[in-house]
Motif scaffolding. Structure first.
Motif, mmCIF file in Angstrom:
data_model
loop_
_atom_site.group_PDB
_atom_site.id
_atom_site.type_symbol
_atom_site.label_atom_id
_atom_site.label_comp_id
_atom_site.label_asym_id
_atom_site.label_seq_id
_atom_site.Cartn_x
_atom_site.Cartn_y
_atom_site.Cartn_z
ATOM 1 N N SER A 27 -4.618 30.741 -30.563
ATOM 2 C CA SER A 27 -4.605 29.897 -29.368
ATOM 3 C C SER A 27 -3.558 28.794 -29.469
ATOM 4 O O SER A 27 -2.895 28.450 -28.493
ATOM 5 N N LEU A 28 -3.409 28.282 -30.671
ATOM 6 C CA LEU A 28 -2.431 27.221 -30.894
ATOM 7 C C LEU A 28 -1.012 27.721 -30.578
ATOM 8 O O LEU A 28 -0.229 27.055 -29.888
ATOM 9 N N PHE A 32 1.631 26.814 -27.226
ATOM 10 C CA PHE A 32 3.051 26.501 -27.364
ATOM 11 C C PHE A 32 3.885 27.454 -26.516
ATOM 12 O O PHE A 32 4.787 27.029 -25.784
ATOM 13 N N CYS A 33 3.575 28.760 -26.610
ATOM 14 C CA CYS A 33 4.388 29.751 -25.889
ATOM 15 C C CYS A 33 4.270 29.564 -24.374
ATOM 16 O O CYS A 33 5.256 29.721 -23.650
ATOM 17 N N MET A 34 3.067 29.226 -23.917
ATOM 18 C CA MET A 34 2.882 29.004 -22.478
ATOM 19 C C MET A 34 3.752 27.843 -22.011
ATOM 20 O O MET A 34 4.460 27.940 -21.005
ATOM 21 N N ALA A 35 3.692 26.729 -22.759
ATOM 22 C CA ALA A 35 4.465 25.544 -22.370
ATOM 23 C C ALA A 35 5.961 25.847 -22.414
ATOM 24 O O ALA A 35 6.711 25.502 -21.492
ATOM 25 N N MET A 36 6.390 26.529 -23.470
ATOM 26 C CA MET A 36 7.821 26.818 -23.634
ATOM 27 C C MET A 36 8.319 27.782 -22.558
ATOM 28 O O MET A 36 9.371 27.578 -21.960
ATOM 29 N N PHE A 37 7.540 28.822 -22.294
ATOM 30 C CA PHE A 37 7.951 29.830 -21.306
ATOM 31 C C PHE A 37 8.006 29.208 -19.906
ATOM 32 O O PHE A 37 9.010 29.342 -19.200
ATOM 33 N N VAL A 322 1.753 36.047 -45.558
ATOM 34 C CA VAL A 322 2.707 35.860 -44.449
ATOM 35 C C VAL A 322 2.426 36.891 -43.349
ATOM 36 O O VAL A 322 2.521 36.577 -42.159
ATOM 37 N N GLY A 323 2.055 38.103 -43.772
ATOM 38 C CA GLY A 323 1.739 39.164 -42.800
ATOM 39 C C GLY A 323 0.604 38.757 -41.879
ATOM 40 O O GLY A 323 0.669 38.979 -40.668
ATOM 41 N N GLU A 324 -0.407 38.144 -42.455
ATOM 42 C CA GLU A 324 -1.537 37.689 -41.623
ATOM 43 C C GLU A 324 -1.087 36.603 -40.655
ATOM 44 O O GLU A 324 -1.467 36.605 -39.483
ATOM 45 N N ALA A 325 -0.270 35.683 -41.169
ATOM 46 C CA ALA A 325 0.232 34.596 -40.311
ATOM 47 C C ALA A 325 1.088 35.175 -39.182
ATOM 48 O O ALA A 325 1.012 34.743 -38.029
ATOM 49 N N LEU A 326 1.885 36.189 -39.546
ATOM 50 C CA LEU A 326 2.779 36.813 -38.559
ATOM 51 C C LEU A 326 1.974 37.523 -37.465
ATOM 52 O O LEU A 326 2.252 37.375 -36.269
ATOM 53 N N LEU A 327 0.959 38.263 -37.884
ATOM 54 C CA LEU A 327 0.157 39.000 -36.910
ATOM 55 C C LEU A 327 -0.640 38.050 -36.016
ATOM 56 O O LEU A 327 -0.761 38.272 -34.804
ATOM 57 N N THR A 328 -1.163 36.978 -36.624
ATOM 58 C CA THR A 328 -1.904 35.981 -35.840
ATOM 59 C C THR A 328 -0.973 35.351 -34.809
ATOM 60 O O THR A 328 -1.315 35.194 -33.637
ATOM 61 N N SER A 329 0.239 34.993 -35.262
ATOM 62 C CA SER A 329 1.227 34.401 -34.341
ATOM 63 C C SER A 329 1.608 35.388 -33.258
ATOM 64 O O SER A 329 1.792 35.019 -32.098
ATOM 65 N N CYS A 330 1.727 36.653 -33.657
ATOM 66 C CA CYS A 330 2.139 37.700 -32.716
ATOM 67 C C CYS A 330 1.132 37.791 -31.559
ATOM 68 O O CYS A 330 1.526 37.827 -30.390
ATOM 69 N N MET A 377 10.036 32.953 -30.929
ATOM 70 C CA MET A 377 9.746 31.609 -31.467
ATOM 71 C C MET A 377 8.272 31.483 -31.849
ATOM 72 O O MET A 377 7.930 30.912 -32.887
ATOM 73 N N GLY A 378 7.408 32.039 -30.987
ATOM 74 C CA GLY A 378 5.975 32.013 -31.289
ATOM 75 C C GLY A 378 5.669 32.818 -32.543
ATOM 76 O O GLY A 378 4.873 32.420 -33.388
ATOM 77 N N LEU A 379 6.380 33.943 -32.648
ATOM 78 C CA LEU A 379 6.170 34.861 -33.776
ATOM 79 C C LEU A 379 6.474 34.193 -35.118
ATOM 80 O O LEU A 379 5.769 34.405 -36.098
ATOM 81 N N VAL A 380 7.532 33.393 -35.149
ATOM 82 C CA VAL A 380 7.930 32.782 -36.441
ATOM 83 C C VAL A 380 7.112 31.528 -36.760
ATOM 84 O O VAL A 380 7.221 31.003 -37.865
ATOM 85 N N THR A 381 6.315 31.070 -35.783
ATOM 86 C CA THR A 381 5.559 29.833 -36.003
ATOM 87 C C THR A 381 4.660 29.924 -37.239
ATOM 88 O O THR A 381 4.686 29.051 -38.107
ATOM 89 N N GLY A 382 3.877 30.998 -37.310
ATOM 90 C CA GLY A 382 2.944 31.165 -38.428
ATOM 91 C C GLY A 382 3.665 31.277 -39.766
ATOM 92 O O GLY A 382 3.394 30.490 -40.689
ATOM 93 N N PRO A 383 4.614 32.244 -39.905
ATOM 94 C CA PRO A 383 5.332 32.362 -41.166
ATOM 95 C C PRO A 383 6.033 31.069 -41.575
ATOM 96 O O PRO A 383 6.078 30.719 -42.756
ATOM 97 N N LEU A 384 6.560 30.335 -40.581
ATOM 98 C CA LEU A 384 7.231 29.066 -40.887
ATOM 99 C C LEU A 384 6.243 28.067 -41.489
ATOM 100 O O LEU A 384 6.564 27.341 -42.435
#
Lengths: 406, 226
Positions: A27-28, A32-37, A322-330, A377-384
């Motif tokens: 959701s977090l 971000f993605c909603m606001a950015m888009f 990182v995979g979990e973070a990536l999938l969650t962000s995805c 950008m949303g996708l890299v949020t978690g891994p970052l």
């Protein structure tokens, strides 16, 4: 036969078995993605729309009766019907001025209802002999002079060429329809200025309209549009003309470019604030995720210890984390972009009206490109957010820590 | 018989986490040899250094000094990737408490070493065999949270056996178990050892220690024959 076990299925298992944690983290990223888009699409719409509006109007200076500058903006940009009147004498006087290339007049009539539409329609009377604003758009769909009972309709007016439309109690034949302009023209009906004036005066409504005292009822108009000669300083020209005519004709006057850039700059501030908000949400999302991942790392040391025991290298453990973070962000990024696109689609009219924007889309391709960019950008949020933890993840003696905790 | 595991002067020094920061030897100069198919048991009080030694034998922590030679190769000369691969294929570890991965099924837990052992072909027959061998075939679809302590131990042993390792390192495999489960686990370990798998088992339990073909005691980080 069981399905194949892979690092991906392990990641899926971890995410699926912790739905609440996954929901909160996703959701977090989604917010971000909603606001950015939304911010990017609206920002682009503002810049594209206002520039297009300036280009499409084709005039450099606009004169309207004093107090009606805002009305004409709404009418030209969004087709909001309005009626205001001034003396036509100005047209002739302006033609003789230095720096003036072309001058034309328009007459605005607002219907209360029309057979075409469930909303009031703007009728724009123009002078075919001098017009340089509407005719270029009409020539693309009608390459002959209009007959006595003919009108040209904007693209959003119902009815096809050959069909009739009822305005002020009279039937008119639709000679042609304009291509979409993204402006007020789309919801307007066009006819010759003299015919429009007669229509108004002959109707019952004509009696109720506010035609100022002293105006010649056979020649009154609503606005005068001026095209400057190439190379002329429009600001100086506006200043000179207004000094000479503003008081005598009781006028509001504006350079179209100034009007557009004034709208544009006000809206740009809005777009900038929106973009800054999006950036702040992104930084906040990265920080919150980093904090949450730190807690999760503590909580899951035992699990990482087991993975090391069954043969995971430090690299494997890092990649799984990182995979979990990536999938969650995805998931968050996808939901955020889709929800924002849906919201913009559903509320585009409300947004256009609120921001006083020309009703223009930015195109499916551009929208898709923005969506893809925001998604990445949303996708890299978690891994970052994981990055600061990766070194720590490799250095923990998980098994000993696991035993210490018991 | 050839040597499976050779431990030479193995030591591990830690600093205390209190304000003194004083250094101490958790393991001090441990030497021993384990032949292929051997069964070494290590007994000792809590804090004697048993688990630290076992963890080093598995290559999970690096020693301060000394060597661990597995079939002649010093495991600490290997990269983390190769050492991890060795752990998934040749040296299995049964942790105390029989910790399992909570988000995957028992079936997947048993075959989890396959994830990191180089992408071998699926071996569902091996998982079924091991679950039946451990008497928990009916629990394949369950998740660890639904299992008792004894059942979890058996799953951990099945997981340790999945890749047919040459050496099993067992950390207190019978602690906190009732007598019935203790006997069952020890019988399983003896059976595995009889099939040729080397075992190093750390335990508090004197009866469990009696299973080994070699018995040692640990005190103050040093290993001695009992």
């Amino acid at each position: 036969m069981m399905s194949r076990l892979s690092p991906f299925s392990l990641v899926i298992g971890n995410i699926a078995r912790k739905p609440f944690r996954t929901f909160i983290l996703s959701s977090l990223v989604a917010v971000f993605c909603m606001a950015m888009f939304a911010g990017t699409v609206i920002g682009l719409k503002i810049s594209t729309g206002t520039q297009l509006a300036a280009d499409r109007l084709g005039a450099d200076i606009l004169f309207v009766p004093y107090g009606y500058e805002k009305s004409v903006q709404s009418s030209l940009l969004r087709g909001e019907p309005s009626s205001f009147y001034m003396d036509r004498g100005l047209v002739g006087e302006l033609r003789g001025e230095k720096g003036v290339l072309r001058v034309t007049e328009q007459l605005f009539l607002a219907t209360l209802k029309a057979s075409c539409c469930s909303y009031p329609v703007q009728i724009i009377g123009f002078n075919p002999k001098t017009d340089f604003v509407v005719t270029p758009w009409m020539n693309q769909s009608l390459n002959r002079a209009m007959n006595e009972n003919e009108v040209v309709a904007g693209c959003k007016i119902s009815g096809n060429p050959g069909e009739t439309i009822r305005l002020f109690g009279r039937e008119f034949s639709i000679a042609a329809k304009l291509d979409p302009t993204g402006m007020g023209f789309d919801t307007s009906v066009f006819m010759e200025v003299d015919r429009a004036r007669r229509l108004l005066l002959d109707s019952e409504l004509g009696l109720l309209l506010r035609i100022p005292e002293g105006l010649d009822k056979s020649t009154f108009i609503s606005s005068v549009l001026v095209k400057a000669e190439p190379g002329t300083d429009v600001t100086s020209l506006v200043n000179g003309l207004s000094e000479k005519y503003a008081i005598r004709y009781n006028l509001d006057f504006t350079a179209i470019a100034d009007m557009i850039s004034s709208i544009s700059s006000k809206l740009s501030v809005f777009a900038s604030v929106f973009r800054m908000f999006s950036a702040a949400v992104w930084v906040l999302a990265v920080m919150i995720l980093a904090f949450v991942f730190t807690i999760i790392l503590q909580e899951r040391k035992k699990e990482f210890g087991i993975l090391r025991i069954v043969g995971a290298s430090k690299g494997h453990v890092r990649r799984l984390f990182v995979g979990e973070a990536l999938l969650t962000s995805c998931m968050g990024a996808f939901c955020g972009v889709v929800l924002a696109a849906l919201a913009l689609g559903l509320f585009h009219t409300y947004i256009d009206v609120t921001l006083n924007l020309p009703r223009i889309g930015i195109g499916f391709g551009k929208t898709l490109l923005i969506g893809a960019g925001v998604f990445v950008m949303g996708l890299v949020t978690g891994p970052l957010a994981c990055l600061p933890l990766l070194r720590k993840l490799g250095s923990i003696d998980s098994y000993l820590i696991m035993k210490e905790g018991e | 018989m050839s040597v499976l595991l050779e431990v030479k002067a193995l030591s591990k020094r830690f600093s205390r986490k209190d304000s003194t920061g004083q250094a101490f030897n958790a393991v001090s100069g441990v030497d021993f040899l384990l032949e292929e198919g051997g069964f070494l048991t290590v007994t000792g009080h809590s804090g004697s250094g048993k688990t630290t030694m076992l963890t080093m034998l598995a290559g999970l922590i690096t020693p301060s000094s000394g060597e661990v030679l597995f079939r002649g190769t010093n495991i600490f000369s290997l990269s983390d990737r190769r050492l991890s691969h060795l752990r998934s294929k040749e040296i299995s570890f049964i942790p105390q408490g029989a910790e399992l991965l909570g988000n995957i099924s028992i079936y997947d837990n048993v075959r989890s070493p396959q994830l990191f052992s180089g992408g071998d072909a699926e071996d569902s027959g091996r998982v079924d065999y091991l679950l039946d061998f451990m008497g928990i075939g009916a629990l394949a679809e369950e998740y660890p949270a639904n299992l008792s302590g004894g059942e979890k131990r058996r799953v951990a042993i099945a997981r340790a056996l999945f890749n047919r390792p040459a050496l099993i390192l067992a950390d207190e495999p019978t602690s906190d178990l009732d007598p019935e489960n203790t006997v069952m686990i020890l019988d399983l370990l003896k059976k595995i050892n009889a099939e040729g798998t080397g075992i190093v088992m750390v335990t508090h339990d004197e009866n469990a220690a009696a299973c080994g073909t070699m018995r040692t005691c640990m005190a103050g980080g040093m290993l001695e024959p009992c």
